[in-house]
Write an enzyme that holds these catalytic residues in place. Structure first.
Site, PDB file in Angstrom:
ATOM      1  N   LEU A  33       0.867  -1.162   0.000  1.00 24.81           N
ATOM      2  CA  LEU A  33       0.000   0.000   0.000  1.00 24.81           C
ATOM      3  C   LEU A  33       0.911   1.221   0.000  1.00 24.81           C
ATOM      4  CD1 LEU A  33      -2.701  -0.999   2.672  1.00 24.81           C
ATOM      5  CD2 LEU A  33      -3.090  -0.677   0.223  1.00 24.81           C
ATOM      6  N   ASP A  34       0.529   2.258  -0.737  1.00 25.80           N
ATOM      7  CA  ASP A  34       1.348   3.458  -0.782  1.00 25.80           C
ATOM      8  C   ASP A  34       1.524   4.036   0.622  1.00 25.80           C
ATOM      9  OD1 ASP A  34       1.424   3.173  -3.511  1.00 25.80           O
ATOM     10  OD2 ASP A  34      -0.209   4.592  -3.880  1.00 25.80           O
ATOM     11  N   LYS A  35       2.540   4.849   0.776  1.00 29.93           N
ATOM     12  CA  LYS A  35       2.853   5.445   2.080  1.00 29.93           C
ATOM     13  C   LYS A  35       1.678   6.232   2.637  1.00 29.93           C
ATOM     14  CE  LYS A  35       6.578   8.045   4.359  1.00 29.93           C
ATOM     15  NZ  LYS A  35       7.848   8.776   4.145  1.00 29.93           N
TER      16      LYS A  35
END
Length: 237
Positions: free
Chosen positions: A101-103
């Site tokens: 998952l993106d930051k």
């Protein structure tokens, strides 16, 4: 199996940590304290204890993490906190996140040491469902929804596979996709002249995010949840 390898595979600590515990006499085999890390054991029949607590051998472990914002989906990173670091001592073995998952994204992330399962869940050929609760900049039109459900051009050789869209309110939708392209959901919304302002994964591979888990918290999967993952393996054979 070597005693120290057994303890590491149980995801109880690093190799150096478990060796220290063994030297300190904290590990028992069949009721006898053992101080040699290379002691051979039968992981299926010998009774192993750590600080008096019995250990049952599990080759694979599975954790559900509610990923918070600001943490990267990696095992190591030189600049930011990782999802593995959120597991404390439980993250000191050979765990890794399944996918990413993106930051700035939140939600369900599976962490395990089961490489075969991870490969199956992430394989583009298997089209595993991933559902995201997405906050968008402005309301999707019927035409936008139709385009997303047909597949959109995100600047790659092929358009995205058809998505499933469910509108929750003016600025919140559920989007289910079956691929794992880089920044896919964000790029899909850009393709219909919209923008993601928040993204939370709520389902992945048959698992649902436990909403009782606050962001940054984790738990082991239940037997029922592990059975869901095992069915993924069985269906691949």
């Amino acid at each position: 199996m070597r005693l120290d390898k057994f303890l590491c595979e149980m995801n109880l600590g690093t190799r150096s940590q478990v060796k220290a515990w063994i030297r300190q006499g904290l590990v028992g085999v069949n009721g006898v304290s053992v101080k040699s890390a290379d002691t051979k054991i039968d992981e299926d029949s010998d009774q192993i204890t750590l600080r008096g607590q019995a250990l049952s051998y599990r080759k694979y472990v599975y954790y559900m993490l509610h990923k918070p914002v600001g943490v990267v989906s990696a095992t190591n990173d030189n600049t930011a906190k990782t999802v593995i670091s959120l597991l404390g001592d439980h993250g000191s073995g050979n765990l890794f996140p399944v996918g990413r998952l993106d930051k700035d994204s939140t939600g369900l992330l599976l962490l395990t040491n089961d490489g075969e399962l991870a490969h199956l869940l992430l394989s583009p050929k298997r089209h595993v469902d991933k559902t995201y609760q997405v906050t968008v900049e402005h309301m999707l039109s019927e035409q936008d929804i139709h385009r997303l459900e047909q597949g959109v051009d995100i600047g790659e050789e092929k358009p995205t596979l058809p998505a499933r869209i469910s509108v929750l309110d003016e600025n919140t939708v559920l989007i289910t996709i079956h691929e794992g392209r880089f920044h896919q959901v964000k790029r899909m919304l850009q393709a219909v002249d919209n923008r993601v302002t928040a993204l939370k994964r709520i389902r992945f591979g048959g698992l649902e995010l436990d909403e009782t888990l606050p962001p940054g918290s984790y738990r082991e999967l239940t037997e029922e949840e592990i059975a869901i993952l095992q069915n993924v393996k069985k269906s691949a054979t």
